[in-house]
Design an enzyme around this catalytic site. Sequence first.
Site, PDB file in Angstrom:
ATOM      1  N   VAL A   7       0.898  -1.096  -0.046  1.00 45.71           N
ATOM      2  CA  VAL A   7       0.043  -0.090   0.071  1.00 45.71           C
ATOM      3  C   VAL A   7       0.756   1.225  -0.027  1.00 45.71           C
ATOM      4  O   VAL A   7       1.619   1.559   0.899  1.00 45.71           O
ATOM      5  CB  VAL A   7      -1.092   0.077   1.265  1.00 45.71           C
ATOM      6  CG1 VAL A   7      -1.886   1.048   1.007  1.00 45.71           C
ATOM      7  CG2 VAL A   7      -1.877  -1.309   1.279  1.00 45.71           C
ATOM      8  N   ASN A   9       1.662   5.462  -1.355  1.00 49.63           N
ATOM      9  CA  ASN A   9       0.914   6.636  -1.356  1.00 49.63           C
ATOM     10  C   ASN A   9      -0.008   6.944  -2.694  1.00 49.63           C
ATOM     11  O   ASN A   9      -0.947   7.542  -2.723  1.00 49.63           O
ATOM     12  CB  ASN A   9       1.755   8.082  -1.245  1.00 49.63           C
ATOM     13  CG  ASN A   9       2.260   7.934   0.030  1.00 49.63           C
ATOM     14  OD1 ASN A   9       1.638   8.201   1.218  1.00 49.63           O
ATOM     15  ND2 ASN A   9       3.659   7.784   0.272  1.00 49.63           N
ATOM     16  N   ASN A  11      -0.536   4.296  -5.253  1.00 49.81           N
ATOM     17  CA  ASN A  11      -1.386   2.786  -5.639  1.00 49.81           C
ATOM     18  C   ASN A  11      -1.198   1.698  -4.501  1.00 49.81           C
ATOM     19  O   ASN A  11       0.065   1.605  -3.939  1.00 49.81           O
ATOM     20  CB  ASN A  11      -0.526   2.148  -7.041  1.00 49.81           C
ATOM     21  CG  ASN A  11      -0.797   3.078  -8.235  1.00 49.81           C
ATOM     22  OD1 ASN A  11      -1.758   3.591  -8.409  1.00 49.81           O
ATOM     23  ND2 ASN A  11       0.336   3.587  -8.946  1.00 49.81           N
ATOM     24  N   VAL A  13      -0.274  -2.090  -4.884  1.00 44.40           N
ATOM     25  CA  VAL A  13       0.390  -3.097  -5.644  1.00 44.40           C
ATOM     26  C   VAL A  13      -0.052  -4.770  -5.021  1.00 44.40           C
ATOM     27  O   VAL A  13       0.357  -4.842  -4.076  1.00 44.40           O
ATOM     28  CB  VAL A  13       1.691  -2.966  -6.186  1.00 44.40           C
ATOM     29  CG1 VAL A  13       1.903  -3.943  -6.805  1.00 44.40           C
ATOM     30  CG2 VAL A  13       1.962  -1.494  -6.519  1.00 44.40           C
ATOM     31  N   ASP A 109       7.662   0.019   3.931  1.00 45.00           N
ATOM     32  CA  ASP A 109       7.940   0.008   2.470  1.00 45.00           C
ATOM     33  C   ASP A 109       9.393   0.079   2.296  1.00 45.00           C
ATOM     34  O   ASP A 109      10.066  -0.926   1.537  1.00 45.00           O
ATOM     35  CB  ASP A 109       7.330   0.805   1.609  1.00 45.00           C
ATOM     36  CG  ASP A 109       7.954   2.388   1.932  1.00 45.00           C
ATOM     37  OD1 ASP A 109       8.033   2.468   3.142  1.00 45.00           O
ATOM     38  OD2 ASP A 109       7.651   3.306   0.983  1.00 45.00           O
ATOM     39  N   ARG A 110      10.124   0.609   2.921  1.00 38.64           N
ATOM     40  CA  ARG A 110      11.646   0.781   2.802  1.00 38.64           C
ATOM     41  C   ARG A 110      12.180  -0.368   3.278  1.00 38.64           C
ATOM     42  O   ARG A 110      13.267  -1.044   2.990  1.00 38.64           O
ATOM     43  CB  ARG A 110      12.113   2.224   3.422  1.00 38.64           C
ATOM     44  CG  ARG A 110      11.758   3.206   2.835  1.00 38.64           C
ATOM     45  CD  ARG A 110      11.816   4.694   3.302  1.00 38.64           C
ATOM     46  NE  ARG A 110      13.353   5.107   3.553  1.00 38.64           N
ATOM     47  CZ  ARG A 110      13.673   6.152   3.898  1.00 38.64           C
ATOM     48  NH1 ARG A 110      12.996   6.751   4.599  1.00 38.64           N
ATOM     49  NH2 ARG A 110      15.221   6.385   4.065  1.00 38.64           N
TER      50      ARG A 110
END
Length: 259
Positions: A7, A9, A11, A13, A109-110
Amino acid sequence: MLLTIDVGNTNMVFSLFSGEALAGSFRLTTVAGRTSDELGMDIWNQLSRLELKPEELEAVIISSVVPPVMAALTDALVRYLGKTPIVVDVDVDPGLPYGVVSNEHLGTDRSVACVAAIHKYGAPLILADMGTATTVDAISRQGVYMGGCITAGARISIEALFQKTALLPQVNLALPERVLSGTAVGQIQAGAVLGYIGAMERLITQAREELDEPEAVVVATGGLAPVIAAGTDLIDVVDGQLIPDGLRLLYQKYLREHT
């Protein structure tokens, strides 16, 4: 079949894995305020397009940097797919050791991308994620996170330019052949893309210096990575699958910890 959801900012995926193999993927726009029914139907329809049934899913794992969408997304997954998702940083820790003093946790995410990059390419490495925002993260030879930096993505910069000026046109981000152009489109592309490449080269070079690893592998991911990599010799690998692969690895870690 494993469903991973990144999730972001812009899209969300969705990637489907059969073992280690990617079996399919789709994207939905990230909109805080969509109902669980809207999300559930969109996910259901996409799975149907891929000829997959919810009962074929073994599990769902999510990495999210957009907290406002999580309640509706989780409810949609439970009601439409019958799966309670595993959430990174809540149900499973990425396990990325820190070598930099900080009272903050790296965005999921990172951290997920770093875990995948270390697994796939080893260390030391520099990871550049060229998405809505651009991040650069450094991993030591020992696989330890040593810090990073954040700047606006090229698309944000060019959108701001369009919104704040009356006569400049919107343009596609493409790699121009020249800095000097006679057209507004060419001049914007040169400034946005070549200027962005210059900024990335400075960040990568200095990150290597501060890491004291001049030969550290540089891995790029994100939507603009292929365009930017085509304009510089500093990027060694372009990998658009880092976060899905990282989520797959973290699901395996979750299974080991809960069996």
